[in-house]
Design an enzyme around this catalytic site. Sequence first.
Site: not given
Ligand code: E4P
Length: 218
Positions: A83
């Site tokens: 990522k």
């Molecule tokens: C995506 O891969 C992120 O880890 C996640 O969906 C972020 O979500 P949040 O806005 O609830 O922190």
Amino acid sequence: MKFFLDSANLEEVKNALEWGIIDGVTTNPSLIAKEGVPIEEQIRKICDIFEGDVSAEVISDTAQDMIKEGRRLAHVHRNVVVKVPLIAEGIKAVSRLSKEGIRTNVTLCFSAAQALVAAKAGAYIVSPFIGRIDDLGWPGMDLIRDIVTIYRNYDFKTQVLAASVRGSLHVVEAAKAGAHIGTLPYKVLEQLFQHPLTEKGLEQFLADHRRAFEMAPV
Ligand code: E4P
């Protein structure tokens, strides 16, 4: 639509697996920090119990360091997807890692222009954050629709992952918009099963059956 679990917690991964509907796991530095275990160790533990894509995020801020970190993370397990944040340095890293055959999930995407850049760089997945856009008072789902349309127009292979999902309505709307993947926190996954009429209906069926056959309640 593929369902990913948005969690770095091993108990949640184990429990979610029992439903047999999880295709992948996404983590981020905040989720890893909550577990208090170094990223490579925690990702290895997740990969040991789960067979499917597991996203692990880099924490460097230069392309060079992200590439090194990405290679290291990809080495942890063949199912790791690296990522990378959607910043200029991140895109350089994604181009390089993609050329090396390392799959990337380009995260923190908040515009269709950014999603185009991610696809051009060869991202395997792009992650638009719908909940965080909604929080600012804009419709996050419009972004999913725009990206899906643009990718279809040009036959980009990058998969659209609806991230920052806050409830089952987000999941349904993302599915209608054509998102390839939705990553769901554990509590949202649980919500998908629930409906008050299902519970009420089941209660009634079991009560009627018990009454008719004079069975003791189970
Ligand atoms: C995506 O891969 C992120 O880890 C996640 O969906 C972020 O979500 P949040 O806005 O609830 O922190």
